[in-house]
Design a protein around this motif. Structure first.
Motif, mmCIF file in Angstrom:
data_model
loop_
_atom_site.group_PDB
_atom_site.id
_atom_site.type_symbol
_atom_site.label_atom_id
_atom_site.label_comp_id
_atom_site.label_asym_id
_atom_site.label_seq_id
_atom_site.Cartn_x
_atom_site.Cartn_y
_atom_site.Cartn_z
ATOM 1 N N UNK A 100 0.819 -1.213 0.000
ATOM 2 C CA UNK A 100 0.000 0.000 0.000
ATOM 3 C C UNK A 100 0.855 1.266 0.000
ATOM 4 N N UNK A 101 2.170 1.112 0.241
ATOM 5 C CA UNK A 101 3.042 2.297 0.302
ATOM 6 C C UNK A 101 4.231 2.163 -0.653
ATOM 7 N N UNK A 102 4.067 1.369 -1.712
ATOM 8 C CA UNK A 102 5.134 1.204 -2.697
ATOM 9 C C UNK A 102 5.517 2.550 -3.293
ATOM 10 N N UNK A 103 6.834 2.762 -3.422
ATOM 11 C CA UNK A 103 7.329 3.992 -4.010
ATOM 12 C C UNK A 103 7.399 5.162 -3.046
ATOM 13 N N UNK A 104 7.186 4.908 -1.744
ATOM 14 C CA UNK A 104 7.242 5.977 -0.743
ATOM 15 C C UNK A 104 8.310 5.662 0.295
ATOM 16 N N UNK A 105 8.564 6.620 1.168
ATOM 17 C CA UNK A 105 9.572 6.447 2.212
ATOM 18 C C UNK A 105 9.165 5.403 3.243
ATOM 19 N N UNK A 106 7.870 5.095 3.333
ATOM 20 C CA UNK A 106 7.395 4.122 4.319
ATOM 21 C C UNK A 106 7.657 2.682 3.879
ATOM 22 N N UNK A 107 7.983 2.478 2.607
ATOM 23 C CA UNK A 107 8.210 1.132 2.084
ATOM 24 C C UNK A 107 9.338 0.426 2.830
ATOM 25 N N UNK A 108 10.401 1.146 3.123
ATOM 26 C CA UNK A 108 11.581 0.527 3.739
ATOM 27 C C UNK A 108 11.255 -0.093 5.093
ATOM 28 N N UNK A 109 10.476 0.589 5.918
ATOM 29 C CA UNK A 109 10.137 0.065 7.233
ATOM 30 C C UNK A 109 9.376 -1.244 7.153
ATOM 31 N N UNK A 279 24.046 0.724 2.110
ATOM 32 C CA UNK A 279 24.389 2.029 1.546
ATOM 33 C C UNK A 279 23.130 2.823 1.222
ATOM 34 N N UNK A 280 22.150 2.179 0.599
ATOM 35 C CA UNK A 280 20.909 2.859 0.236
ATOM 36 C C UNK A 280 20.147 3.307 1.469
ATOM 37 N N UNK A 281 20.113 2.454 2.495
ATOM 38 C CA UNK A 281 19.428 2.831 3.735
ATOM 39 C C UNK A 281 20.058 4.063 4.357
ATOM 40 N N UNK A 282 21.350 4.257 4.087
ATOM 41 C CA UNK A 282 22.066 5.414 4.622
ATOM 42 C C UNK A 282 22.142 6.572 3.635
ATOM 43 N N UNK A 316 11.063 0.890 -3.496
ATOM 44 C CA UNK A 316 11.354 1.927 -2.515
ATOM 45 C C UNK A 316 11.677 3.247 -3.172
ATOM 46 N N UNK A 317 12.778 3.856 -2.738
ATOM 47 C CA UNK A 317 13.154 5.187 -3.214
ATOM 48 C C UNK A 317 14.415 5.105 -4.077
ATOM 49 N N UNK A 318 14.305 5.590 -5.304
ATOM 50 C CA UNK A 318 15.446 5.621 -6.214
ATOM 51 C C UNK A 318 16.504 6.608 -5.736
ATOM 52 N N UNK A 319 16.058 7.669 -5.063
ATOM 53 C CA UNK A 319 16.994 8.723 -4.646
ATOM 54 C C UNK A 319 17.608 8.475 -3.273
ATOM 55 N N UNK A 320 17.470 7.267 -2.740
ATOM 56 C CA UNK A 320 18.152 6.912 -1.502
ATOM 57 C C UNK A 320 17.283 6.987 -0.269
ATOM 58 N N UNK A 321 17.659 6.180 0.734
ATOM 59 C CA UNK A 321 16.978 6.232 2.017
ATOM 60 C C UNK A 321 15.834 5.260 2.167
ATOM 61 N N UNK A 322 15.497 4.504 1.120
ATOM 62 C CA UNK A 322 14.366 3.587 1.226
ATOM 63 C C UNK A 322 14.507 2.352 0.375
ATOM 64 N N UNK A 323 15.485 1.473 0.664
ATOM 65 C CA UNK A 323 15.698 0.290 -0.181
ATOM 66 C C UNK A 323 14.706 -0.825 0.090
ATOM 67 N N UNK A 324 14.652 -1.751 -0.855
ATOM 68 C CA UNK A 324 14.004 -3.046 -0.647
ATOM 69 C C UNK A 324 15.055 -3.965 -0.024
ATOM 70 N N UNK A 325 14.743 -4.558 1.107
ATOM 71 C CA UNK A 325 15.751 -5.335 1.838
ATOM 72 C C UNK A 325 15.727 -6.824 1.495
ATOM 73 N N UNK A 326 14.925 -7.223 0.519
ATOM 74 C CA UNK A 326 14.772 -8.657 0.235
ATOM 75 C C UNK A 326 16.106 -9.341 -0.049
#
Length: 422
Positions: A100-109, A279-282, A316-326
Motif C-alpha cells: 500500500x506504500x510502494x514507491x514511498x519512504x514508508x516502504x523501507x520500514x 548504503x541505500x538505507x544510509x 522503494x526510493x530511487x533517490x536513496x533512504x528507502x531500499x528493498x531489503x529482500x
C-alpha cells in the motif's frame, strides 16, 4: 483421525488457511515492484546519467486485510499448526501494508519488518548479514580476476540453454517438468515462476548457469512449490510469500553451493547487494549504487550493475533512504539453512531434511510441519534435488564440516604465521 487434532478443528484450520492464501494471492510483491525493461534501455540511452523513474501499480490492501481478519477469528488454539497460521496471518497483513506504500519512504520500514535488513541479527543472534557480506567481500575481492579466468565461457544463447533445460528437467519432474520460455521482457538474465523458467532473449549463459538454474530455480523453488501445492490438506504450502522467502532463498543458494555451481563471483555479488542495501538505507541513490556495482567487478557488464542496483531500490526510493531489503535474505537464509542441516545431521534422521521440501516453508514453521506430519496430515515431498534424495555426500560433507567448525582456526593459523607473513 489422530488425537493430535480433531476433524472439526482440521476443517476450521483448512478454511483459515484458504482465506490467508486468497489474501496473499492478491499481494504479488515481486510482480508489483518489478521494473519494465524499457527503464534499463532509457538509462543507458541517457549515458548512465539519468536515474530511472519507475511507476508502480497501486494495490488496495483492504480486501486482503479483511480476509486476514476473518482468518484470525478461526485460528483459536495454541498448537504448532495454529501458531504457524497465526504467523502467516501477521506476515500477510504486513505484506498488504508494504504494497500500500510502494514507491514511498514508508516502504523501507515494512520491508525490514518482512525480510529483516543487513544489520538484523541472524543465526547465533549476534552475527548479521552485513557482517558476513563484508567478510566475503574482503575475502573474494582479491580473487575476482582469477575467478573470472576460471569461469566457463558465456557460450550458450538463451535458445541453447532452453534446449538443454528442456532435456534435463523431465529427468527430475517427469511429465510435470516446468516449461522454459525465452523472452525479452525480463530484467534479470533468468527468472522463475510456479511452473516455468524465463530466459532473457539477449543474454548469454555458461554451462555453470545451466547447473545453477536447475539447482536453484527448478529443484528448489519450483519443486517446493509443486510439493506444497500437492499437499492434501494445506495446499497453501505451495505459495511463495515473504514469510518463507528467507529459508527458500537460503535453501536455493545452498543447493548451488552443494552442487558446485555457486562460483566465487556470484557469491561476491550476493554479498555486494547486502552492502548496497545498507548504503541505500544510509542515503545512497541509484546512480551511486550503480557506480558501486561497476567498481566491484570490472568484468561484469554494465547491465548486470544496473540489475543489481535495481534490485536494491525496487519498490522503494530511487533517490536513496528507502531500499528493498529482500536481497539481504540470501546470505541470512544460506547461513541459517546450512546451520539447520548441520544440526539435523546430528539426529541421524533424514526425515528432518525431507521436511524442508514438503512445501514452501520457513525454518520457523518446522515444528508445525512435524506436528502435521505426525498427525498424518502432511504428504512426503515428491520432488527433491538429488543431493537431498541420496544423502551420502551431504551426510559426509556436513559431518566433516560440523567437526571442522569446532576447531579453533586462530590456533591453526598461528602455525603458519611465518609462512603467510612472507
Amino acid at each position: 483421525m489422530t488425537a493430535l487434532i480433531s476433524d472439526k478443528e482440521l476443517e476450521t484450520l483448512k478454511t483459515a488457511a484458504e482465506m490467508l492464501r486468497a489474501a496473499e494471492m492478491r499481494l504479488p510483491v515481486l510482480r508489483t515492484i518489478s521494473w519494465d525493461r524499457s527503464l534499463a534501455d532509457a538509462f543507458f540511452e541517457s549515458g548512465e546519467r539519468e536515474p530511472p523513474q519507475p511507476a508502480y501499480k497501486k494495490i488496495d490492501p483492504d480486501p486482503s486485510l479483511e480476509l486476514v481478519f476473518q482468518a484470525r477469528a478461526l485460528i483459536d488454539g495454541d498448537s504448532e499448526a495454529h501458531q504457524w497460521l497465526k504467523r502467516f496471518a501477521d506476515i500477510t497483513e504486513e505484506t498488504a501494508l508494504l504494497l500500500s506504500v510502494v514507491g514511498t519512504s514508508m516502504f523501507h520500514g515494512h520491508s525490514r519488518a518482512l525480510y529483516g535488513g543487513p544489520t538484523s541479527p541472524i543465526a547465533d543472534g549476534k552475527s548479521t548479514a552485513l557482517d558476513l557480506a563484508l567478510r566475503l567481500d574482503q575475502l573474494l575481492t582479491d580473487f575476482d580476476a582469477p575467478a573470472h579466468k576460471l569461469e566457463p565461457p558465456l557460450s550458450l544463447s538463451a535458445e541453447n540453454l532452453k534446449a538443454r533445460l528442456d532435456r534435463a528437467l523431465p529427468d527430475h519432474f517427469g511429465k510435470a517438468a516446468p516449461r522454459v520460455d525465452v523472452t525479452q521482457n525480463v530484467s534479470a538474465k533468468a527468472a522463475a515462476g510456479r511452473d516455468y523458467i524465463k530466459l532473457r532473449q539477449d543474454a548469454l549463459f555458461s554451462e555453470a548457469d545451466e547447473v545453477q538454474l536447475l539447482q536453484h530455480e527448478a529443484l528448489v523453488h519450483i519443486a517446493t512449490g509443486m510439493n506444497g501445492a500437492a499437499q492434501p490438506h494445506f495446499p497453501v504450502l505451495g505459495e511463495a510469500f515473504p514469510g518463507n522467502a528467507r529459508t527458500q532463498e537460503g535453501l536455493a543458494v545452498f543447493a548451488e553451493f552443494i552442487s558446485g555451481s555457486l562460483d566465487p563471483r556470484r557469491f561476491k555479488r550476493l554479498a555486494d547487494r547486502v552492502i548496497a542495501i545498507d548504503m541505500s538505507a544510509n542515503g545512497a541513490d541509484f546512480l551511486e549504487l550503480y557506480q558501486f556495482f561497476r567498481e566491484q567487478s570490472e568484468f561484469d557488464a554494465p547491465f548486470e550493475a544496473f540489475e543489481s542496483a535495481r534490485r536494491v531500490v525496487r519498490g522503494g526510493l530511487v533517490n536513496g533512504g528507502g531500499p528493498c531489503t529482500k536481497d539481504s535474505i540470501y546470505l541470512q537464509g544460506l547461513l541459517e539453512v546450512h546451520n539447520y542441516l548441520r544440526a539435523a545431521i546430528r539426529t541421524g534422521d533424514a526425515a528432518f531434511i525431507r521436511l524442508l521440501f514438503v512445501g514452501k516453508i520457513d525454518l520457523e514453521d518446522l515444528n508445525a510441519m512435524r506436528f502435521l506430519r505426525d498427525a498424518g496430515l502432511l504428504a512426503e515431498p515428491e520432488y527433491m534435488p538429488p543431493w537431498a534424495k541420496d544423502l551420502r555426500y551431504l551426510l559426509s560433507y556436513l559431518a566433516y564440516s560440523t567437526f571442522l567448525n569446532e576447531i579453533d582456526l586462530k590456533s591453526v593459523s598461528a602455525r603458519y604465521d611465518a609462512l603467510f607473513s612472507e
